[in-house]
Structure formats: structure tokens, C-alpha cells
Scaffold this motif. Structure first.
Motif, short mmCIF file in Angstrom:
data_model
loop_
_atom_site.label_atom_id
_atom_site.label_comp_id
_atom_site.label_asym_id
_atom_site.label_seq_id
_atom_site.Cartn_x
_atom_site.Cartn_y
_atom_site.Cartn_z
N LEU A 246 0.81 -1.21 0.00
CA LEU A 246 0.00 0.00 0.00
C LEU A 246 0.85 1.26 0.00
O LEU A 246 0.44 2.29 -0.56
CB LEU A 246 -0.94 -0.01 1.20
CG LEU A 246 -1.99 -1.13 1.18
CD1 LEU A 246 -2.77 -1.14 2.47
CD2 LEU A 246 -2.92 -0.96 -0.01
N ASP A 247 2.01 1.21 0.63
CA ASP A 247 2.88 2.39 0.63
C ASP A 247 3.30 2.75 -0.79
O ASP A 247 3.34 3.93 -1.16
CB ASP A 247 4.11 2.15 1.50
CG ASP A 247 3.77 2.11 2.99
OD1 ASP A 247 2.79 2.79 3.37
OD2 ASP A 247 4.45 1.42 3.74
N LEU B 203 -0.06 3.94 -2.85
CA LEU B 203 -0.57 5.26 -2.51
C LEU B 203 0.39 6.38 -2.91
O LEU B 203 -0.02 7.52 -3.09
CB LEU B 203 -0.87 5.34 -1.01
CG LEU B 203 -1.97 4.39 -0.52
CD1 LEU B 203 -2.14 4.51 0.99
CD2 LEU B 203 -3.30 4.64 -1.23
N GLU C 132 -5.08 9.95 0.16
CA GLU C 132 -5.23 10.41 1.54
C GLU C 132 -6.59 9.99 2.12
O GLU C 132 -6.68 9.56 3.27
CB GLU C 132 -5.10 11.94 1.61
CG GLU C 132 -3.71 12.45 1.27
CD GLU C 132 -3.41 12.46 -0.22
OE1 GLU C 132 -4.37 12.31 -1.02
OE2 GLU C 132 -2.24 12.61 -0.58
N GLU D 70 -6.50 6.18 2.71
CA GLU D 70 -5.63 5.81 3.83
C GLU D 70 -6.25 6.16 5.17
O GLU D 70 -6.05 5.45 6.17
CB GLU D 70 -4.29 6.52 3.68
CG GLU D 70 -3.24 6.06 4.68
CD GLU D 70 -1.88 6.63 4.38
OE1 GLU D 70 -0.88 6.00 4.75
OE2 GLU D 70 -1.80 7.72 3.78
N GLN E 173 -9.37 1.03 6.66
CA GLN E 173 -8.35 0.61 7.64
C GLN E 173 -8.74 -0.70 8.31
O GLN E 173 -7.92 -1.60 8.49
CB GLN E 173 -8.15 1.70 8.67
CG GLN E 173 -7.44 2.94 8.15
CD GLN E 173 -7.24 3.99 9.24
OE1 GLN E 173 -7.52 3.73 10.40
NE2 GLN E 173 -6.74 5.15 8.85
N LEU F 275 -6.15 -2.34 5.85
CA LEU F 275 -4.89 -1.82 6.33
C LEU F 275 -4.51 -2.34 7.70
O LEU F 275 -3.33 -2.41 8.04
CB LEU F 275 -4.91 -0.28 6.37
CG LEU F 275 -5.32 0.39 5.05
CD1 LEU F 275 -5.17 1.90 5.17
CD2 LEU F 275 -4.46 -0.12 3.91
N HIS G 188 -1.57 0.20 10.76
CA HIS G 188 -1.12 1.04 9.65
C HIS G 188 -1.09 2.49 10.08
O HIS G 188 -1.99 2.98 10.74
CB HIS G 188 -2.04 0.85 8.45
CG HIS G 188 -1.58 1.61 7.25
ND1 HIS G 188 -0.64 1.12 6.38
CD2 HIS G 188 -1.93 2.85 6.77
CE1 HIS G 188 -0.44 2.00 5.43
NE2 HIS G 188 -1.20 3.06 5.64
#
Length: 261
Positions: A218-219, A222, A243, A246, A252, A256, A260
């Protein structure tokens, strides 16, 4: 030859590179995709995220023509490509990478990318060897610069690390004159350094080339996308900026995890 010629950012009917209207794909009683509606602008960088089995790769297969749509329509720069064969979609400028590498292990990096450029050119069936100033060879070298492989051009593909092979797959996707690229988990199995290199490569692509990236990291996803579509059980259930996605509590909780951040 330049790496890639500038293409118009507008289709003849609007500003979308890729449009999916009610796209569905069934495998017998299994509904892999259901009522996918998505519009992606020319030059846009979109991430499609979701857990395993959400339908992400099936969506790519429907767009590229590897799978037929059970229902719905797909348009590429305004043209209905729903029933067009996969190889004709490639000739229209649609490209993709795959989760599993499909490379020419017996060739060098430069030879492999040259063949990829030759394969989408008008002279692809010629038996003549390339000349010193062969346009496809010049483009192959330019592409290797773009994907940070120029210094390794003479290495045999079989000797490359996993990360270098993923970079080579991106080089293949840049062959010819791509208008839009589908990246299927390009960061899978990469080291932290290789992930940073991947982000730099994607960020430096010409602005007229849009893409969709499927990515479990995901890093990475995104950082290289402008907009995100979240999939669940074959449907798009949420969309927003990186944003917004996330920081979304439901995202989440489902994808995530509590750690996270």
C-alpha cells in the motif's frame, strides 16, 4: 527515436482513456466481477486495491481481452474494444504486466527490449538484422534508460535478480507507443531499495501515459497514484484520493489493519 511520442490526452468523444460500463465476468456460478463502472482519464494514475480474490486481476484480464466480459462494455479512448482481440488492443496502445514474469531468459536485456519494440512495429515480420541506427534499437536503449537498466543492457536475462526482472517487465510495457498501462503487482517480492527504485521509475513516466496499478504494497500504491478504487467481492465499494483511502476507517479495518499509519 524518442522514448515515446506524445499522444493526445483527449479521446474523440471525451477525456477518458478507459471506461468500464457495467462490466461483469462470471465463471459458471462464480461471479468474479459484478457491475464495474469506472472512468479513468487520459494520463491519470489510478490504484486498484483489495484483498486476494477481490477481482483485481480478473478486471485487468477483462480490459486486456484475456477474458471476455459476461456483461458490460469497455471503451479505450472512446472506442468500444469489448469484443476486440487482445493483440489488437495492444496495437491500439494498451499494455500490461503480469504477476508472473514472462521473459526471454536466453537473451540479453537489450535484445529482449529490442524484440518487444520490434513486435509492435510495422516491420515486425522483417528478417533483416537491425542497422546501427535502427529506430527500434534506439527506442530500446531509451527505454532501458527510463527503467534504470541501461548499464546492464548486455547482461543475460537469466542472470538477473527478481527485482531487475520486474524492471524489465516495465520496459516491455513501454515498447512501441503505449497510451495506457496496467501494472499487476510490480512491487511483489522487491526489497525496500527496489521498491524505492520502482516508485522513481513510475513517477518519471511521461505525463501523457496513464496507468492503473494493482499492488499489495500500500505504501507503493498510494505514493504512485492520484486516485484509488477499492474492490471487494468483485465490486468497487469505495473510491477516493490516496489520503482519503488511507484515512478511511472502514478501509483501515478491512485492508490496512490497526497498525497502519
Amino acid at each position: 527515436m524518442a522514448l515515446l511520442s506524445e499522444n493526445t490526452r483527449l479521446s474523440s468523444t471525451g477525456s477518458y482513456a478507459l471506461e468500464m460500463d457495467g462490466v461483469a465476468r462470471h465463471f459458471g456460478a462464480l461471479v468474479a466481477l459484478s457491475d464495474i463502472n469506472m472512468k479513468i482519464a487520459a494520463g491519470e494514475r489510478r490504484a486498484v486495491l483489495g484483498s486476494n480474490g477481490a477481482g483485481k486481476t480478473t478486471l485487468f484480464n477483462a480490459v486486456t481481452g484475456d477474458f471476455d466480459c459476461t456483461y458490460g462494455r469497455i471503451r479505450f479512448f472512446g472506442e468500444d474494444i469489448t469484443t476486440i482481440p487482445a493483440h489488437d488492443r495492444i496495437r491500439r496502445g494498451l499494455r500490461r504486466t503480469y504477476q508472473i514474469s514472462q521473459l526471454f531468459d536466453g537473451l540479453t536485456i537489450l535484445q529482449s527490449v529490442y524484440l518487444a519494440c520490434r513486435g509492435v512495429s510495422r516491420r515486425r515480420f522483417s528478417l533483416l538484422r537491425p542497422r546501427d541506427r535502427d529506430a527500434n534499437m534506439e527506442q530500446a536503449r531509451s527505454i532501458l534508460m527510463a527503467v534504470h537498466l541501461y548499464d546492464d543492457a548486455d547482461l543475460q536475462v537469466a542472470t538477473l535478480s527478481h527485482g531487475r526482472k520486474r524492471q524489465l517487465e516495465i520496459a516491455f510495457a513501454l515498447a512501441g507507443a503505449p497510451r495506457f498501462i496496467l501494472f499487476d503487482e510490480p512491487a511483489a517480492g522487491l526489497s525496500p531499495t527496489e521498491r524505492r527504485d520502482l516508485v522513481a521509475i513510475l513517477g518519471a513516466l511521461p505525463s501523457h501515459i496513464g496507468y492503473v496499478i494493482i499492488e499489495h504494497d500500500l505504501d507503493v500504491a498510494l505514493r504512485v497514484s492520484e486516485y484509488v478504487s477499492m474492490m471487494h467481492n468483485g465490486r468497487v465499494f469505495k473510491e477516493g484520493t490516496p489520503e482519503e483511502i488511507e484515512n478511511d476507517a472502514e478501509v483501515q479495518a478491512i485492508y490496512l489493519g490497526d497498525g497502519h499509519g
